[in-house]
Design a protein around this motif. Structure first.
Motif, short mmCIF file in Angstrom:
data_model
loop_
_atom_site.label_atom_id
_atom_site.label_comp_id
_atom_site.label_asym_id
_atom_site.label_seq_id
_atom_site.Cartn_x
_atom_site.Cartn_y
_atom_site.Cartn_z
N ALA A 508 1.02 -1.21 0.00
CA ALA A 508 0.17 0.09 0.07
C ALA A 508 0.88 1.11 -0.02
CB ALA A 508 -0.96 -0.06 1.31
N SER A 509 1.88 1.17 0.63
CA SER A 509 2.84 2.37 0.66
C SER A 509 3.65 2.55 -0.59
CB SER A 509 4.01 2.21 1.81
OG SER A 509 3.23 1.81 3.15
N TRP A 510 3.90 1.64 -1.09
CA TRP A 510 4.45 1.46 -2.59
C TRP A 510 3.39 2.16 -3.39
CZ3 TRP A 510 8.42 2.35 -5.43
CH2 TRP A 510 8.29 2.33 -6.86
N GLN A 511 2.21 1.95 -3.41
CA GLN A 511 1.44 2.33 -4.56
C GLN A 511 1.31 3.84 -4.10
OE1 GLN A 511 -2.40 0.62 -3.63
NE2 GLN A 511 -1.80 -1.60 -4.29
N ALA A 512 1.30 4.36 -2.97
CA ALA A 512 1.02 5.82 -2.58
C ALA A 512 2.31 6.62 -3.00
CB ALA A 512 0.88 6.06 -1.19
N LEU A 513 3.42 5.92 -2.72
CA LEU A 513 4.71 6.61 -3.00
C LEU A 513 4.89 6.77 -4.53
CD1 LEU A 513 7.21 7.45 -1.29
CD2 LEU A 513 8.24 5.23 -1.63
N ALA A 514 4.65 5.44 -5.06
CA ALA A 514 4.82 5.68 -6.80
C ALA A 514 4.15 6.68 -7.30
CB ALA A 514 4.51 4.26 -7.11
N ASP A 515 2.80 6.74 -7.09
CA ASP A 515 1.87 7.65 -7.41
C ASP A 515 2.30 9.01 -7.21
OD1 ASP A 515 0.16 5.74 -8.63
OD2 ASP A 515 -1.69 6.40 -7.22
N SER A 516 2.85 9.35 -5.81
CA SER A 516 3.40 10.51 -5.56
C SER A 516 4.53 11.25 -6.50
CB SER A 516 4.05 10.65 -4.08
OG SER A 516 4.36 11.92 -3.91
N PHE A 517 5.27 10.12 -6.83
CA PHE A 517 6.41 10.70 -7.63
C PHE A 517 6.02 10.81 -9.16
CE2 PHE A 517 10.53 10.67 -5.39
CZ PHE A 517 10.31 10.08 -4.23
N GLN A 518 5.09 9.88 -9.72
CA GLN A 518 4.52 9.93 -10.90
C GLN A 518 3.97 11.19 -11.05
OE1 GLN A 518 5.15 7.85 -13.28
NE2 GLN A 518 5.00 5.83 -12.80
N PHE A 519 2.93 11.78 -10.26
CA PHE A 519 2.25 12.92 -10.14
C PHE A 519 3.29 14.14 -10.38
CE2 PHE A 519 0.55 16.58 -8.32
CZ PHE A 519 -0.86 16.73 -8.83
N LYS A 520 4.30 14.14 -9.45
CA LYS A 520 5.45 15.23 -9.55
C LYS A 520 6.31 15.32 -10.95
CE LYS A 520 8.75 18.03 -8.19
NZ LYS A 520 8.57 19.51 -8.19
N LEU A 521 6.60 14.19 -11.27
CA LEU A 521 7.24 14.03 -12.63
C LEU A 521 6.38 14.68 -13.64
CD1 LEU A 521 9.37 10.84 -12.03
CD2 LEU A 521 10.26 13.24 -11.85
N ALA A 522 5.09 14.14 -13.71
CA ALA A 522 4.32 14.74 -14.84
C ALA A 522 3.85 16.19 -14.52
CB ALA A 522 3.13 13.77 -14.53
N LYS A 523 4.00 16.64 -13.47
CA LYS A 523 3.67 18.19 -13.21
C LYS A 523 4.82 19.11 -13.67
CE LYS A 523 3.84 20.02 -8.81
NZ LYS A 523 4.27 21.39 -8.51
N GLU A 524 5.83 18.53 -13.46
CA GLU A 524 7.20 19.04 -13.90
C GLU A 524 7.30 19.14 -15.65
OE1 GLU A 524 9.44 20.93 -12.26
OE2 GLU A 524 8.04 20.44 -10.68
N GLN A 525 6.87 17.95 -16.09
CA GLN A 525 6.84 17.88 -17.33
C GLN A 525 5.89 18.76 -18.12
OE1 GLN A 525 5.74 14.06 -19.38
NE2 GLN A 525 7.90 13.87 -20.10
N THR A 526 4.67 18.90 -17.54
CA THR A 526 3.68 19.73 -18.06
C THR A 526 4.20 21.29 -18.06
OG1 THR A 526 2.10 18.15 -17.13
CG2 THR A 526 1.26 20.47 -18.07
N ALA A 527 4.59 21.78 -16.88
CA ALA A 527 5.37 22.87 -16.58
C ALA A 527 6.39 23.23 -17.64
CB ALA A 527 5.50 23.08 -15.40
#
Ligand code: ZN
Length: 534
Positions: A508-527
């Motif tokens: 469960a921690s891994w899912q939340a952690l992986a989503d958090s990094f994916q979200f951040k990286l996608a945000k940077e890419q969009t910016a």
């Protein structure tokens, strides 16, 4: 119309709060932000009480402030000491600020019982301290400590203390509800009485208000004081302060500006309020309060389907003002209570196209409800919701893939546990293996993933995990009970929450952690893509 002056005391009274400490350098940075916002006064500290504040004034003296007057704070002279020999007043002069605020005693209880002083000597202390500062060419703000309690006890003496300051040249008399126990109706009538009697006596001195929040009334009391004639409001960012805090300027400023049409800070800066609130909580290392009026994350959040439907037609139906005016935004929360409106709104806000690949919104709503039955809770996990919507509509482009990880936890005798994680990921066609240690398995996994991704995405160090919550969802099945893990992450601009659900806490921690990094990286890419388009 003359503006209502905002006097910020985050750097002095705000630091009286439990767990809040700023270095001199941090104080200068906050002062610069307050100046950018356009507050008229910044109380930087008490140079007579500590070296950190002395250093702040040295640093601040080298800076240029466009809007704000930096103000040094201190007390009236000590009993039986000449003002010019008083070390506290000397320190105020040495701070080299254009404005000085000094507090003096109003309440005979304090003068006589607490200080063992006489009423006459107290008046002399106020008179001579104000005169001394005026003779040194300072603008003087006189803070009448415990004014309202003193006035209720002995109005005549309380007024004498004010006149002692006003007649010796103080430009502002600030009435303080130091113990925070006064109610709005009392504040309004007492401020009005003082306002009229000073005017009738031909005094041109201006009135200010300084409220504490012990009854949850600090903002209301400050507003009442303005309605009764005060033209300066003292307060702190986020209401930080001793006990229950001070009046919160992030609420007072928009109330004055938008609800009362009273000019305060320059209008074009009002939309910086939310960022300022976040900046100060970040620097103070305090978790931002979601329900904080105007600037909190939940201040304009809507959950019920009926509300969302109405808001889409007419925002005024469920919002008291446009969140954009204070730099905040409307948030629509998606949960098992949601209808299509919430999901459509949310998808649009997150830039996810729902119609493509042949999915319709109703399918997505049903899937969200099914997942919420399993323990997911998307209304508090925006980050994971975005990834879910992209995955469900087959638009998700992972910025890394997990190949495997391994975690070992060691415990010997009395020593605390140590955890080691090894992780193997793939970014495009490149493979990366790294290992790291941590205080626990999740922290080791976070460090290892961060290290591995750091090779490809160097900007990740501004991202931090700030909260980690685990909850057992269904205890009835014994060890098979599922756990829900929430991870809250932050960078300079945003906070996002991600979620994982599993029978295994690491999974469960891994899912939340992986989503958090994916979200951040996608945000940077969009910016980055946004910057590249002209
Ligand atoms: Zn105070």
């Amino acid at each position: 119309m003359e503006p209502i002056l905002i006097y910020d005391t985050t750097l002095r009274d705000g630091t009286q709060a439990e767990n809040i400490n700023f270095t001199s350098e941090e104080k200068v940075k906050i002062a610069k932000k307050l100046d950018e916002l356009g507050v008229q006064y910044i109380e930087g500290g008490w140079p007579g009480s500590n070296n950190r504040d002395v250093r702040f004034f040295e640093l601040a003296h080298k800076e240029v402030f466009k809007h704000a007057r930096i103000t040094a704070f201190g007390a009236t002279r000590k009993p039986s000491t000449a003002a010019c020999d008083d070390p506290n007043l000397q320190a105020l002069i040495a701070a080299q600020t254009p404005t000085v605020a000094i507090f003096g005693k109003t309440w005979p209880l304090h003068v006589e019982t607490v200080m063992g002083n006489t009423r006459e000597e107290n008046l002399a202390m106020i008179r001579e301290s104000v005169s001394f500062l005026r003779a040194n060419d300072r603008e003087v703000i006189y803070d009448a400590e415990h004014f309202f309690d003193g006035y209720k006890d002995d109005p005549q003496y309380a007024v004498q203390t004010l006149l002692a300051a006003a007649e010796n040249g103080a430009q502002f008399l600030v009435l303080c509800d130091t113990n925070g126990g006064t109610l709005p109706s009392e504040i309004q009538s007492i401020v009005a009485e003082i306002h009229h009697s000073l005017k009738a006596g031909g005094q041109s001195v201006r009135l200010g208000i300084h409220c504490h929040n012990d009854c949850g009334m600090a903002v209301a009391n400050s507003i009442c004081a303005v309605q009764a004639g005060a033209t300066m409001v003292q307060g702190t960012v986020n209401g930080y302060g001793e006990r229950c805090g001070n009046a919160d300027i992030t609420a007072i400023i928009p109330i004055l500006s938008f609800k009362m049409n009273q000019p305060t800070i320059p209008h074009q800066h009002l939309s910086k309020l939310k960022t300022l609130s976040r900046y100060v909580s970040e620097t103070a290392n305090m978790i931002p309060l979601n329900s904080r009026p105007f600037v909190g994350k939940s201040a304009f959040a809507h959950k019920g389907g009926i509300h969302v439907n109405a808001i889409m037609k007419e925002p005024r139906a469920y919002e008291h003002m446009d969140p954009v005016l204070v730099g905040n935004k409307r948030r629509v929360l998606v949960s098992d209570m949601s209808g299509k409106s919430n999901v459509e709104y949310k998808a649009k806000e997150m830039g996810v196209e729902l119609g493509c690949n042949g999915y319709d919104c109703q399918q997505i709503v049903s899937e969200i409800k099914a997942m919420e039955d399993q323990g997911y809770q998307f209304d508090v996990a925006d980050g994971s919701l975005k990834i879910f919507l992209e995955k469900f509509t087959r638009q998700f482009k992972p910025l890394f893939d997990l190949e495997s990880f391994r975690i070992t936890v060691e415990k010997d005798e009395d020593r605390p546990c140590t955890a080691h994680a090894t992780i193997k990921i793939k970014v495009d066609d490149a493979h990366e293996i790294t290992a790291a240690e941590g205080h626990g398995p999740v922290s080791a996994l976070d460090s290892a993933l961060r290290k591995a991704l750091g090779k490809f995405y160097p900007d990740l160090d501004v991202m931090r995990l700030v909260d980690f919550k685990v909850r057992v969802i269904d205890g009835r099945e014994g060890t098979a009970a599922r756990v829900r893990v929430f991870i809250e992450s932050r960078d300079h601009d945003d906070i996002w929450t991600t979620i994982g659900v599993s029978e295994d806490i690491i999974e469960a921690s891994w899912q939340a952690l992986a989503d958090s990094f994916q979200f951040k990286l996608a945000k940077e890419q969009t910016a980055a893509e946004g910057k590249n388009t002209p």
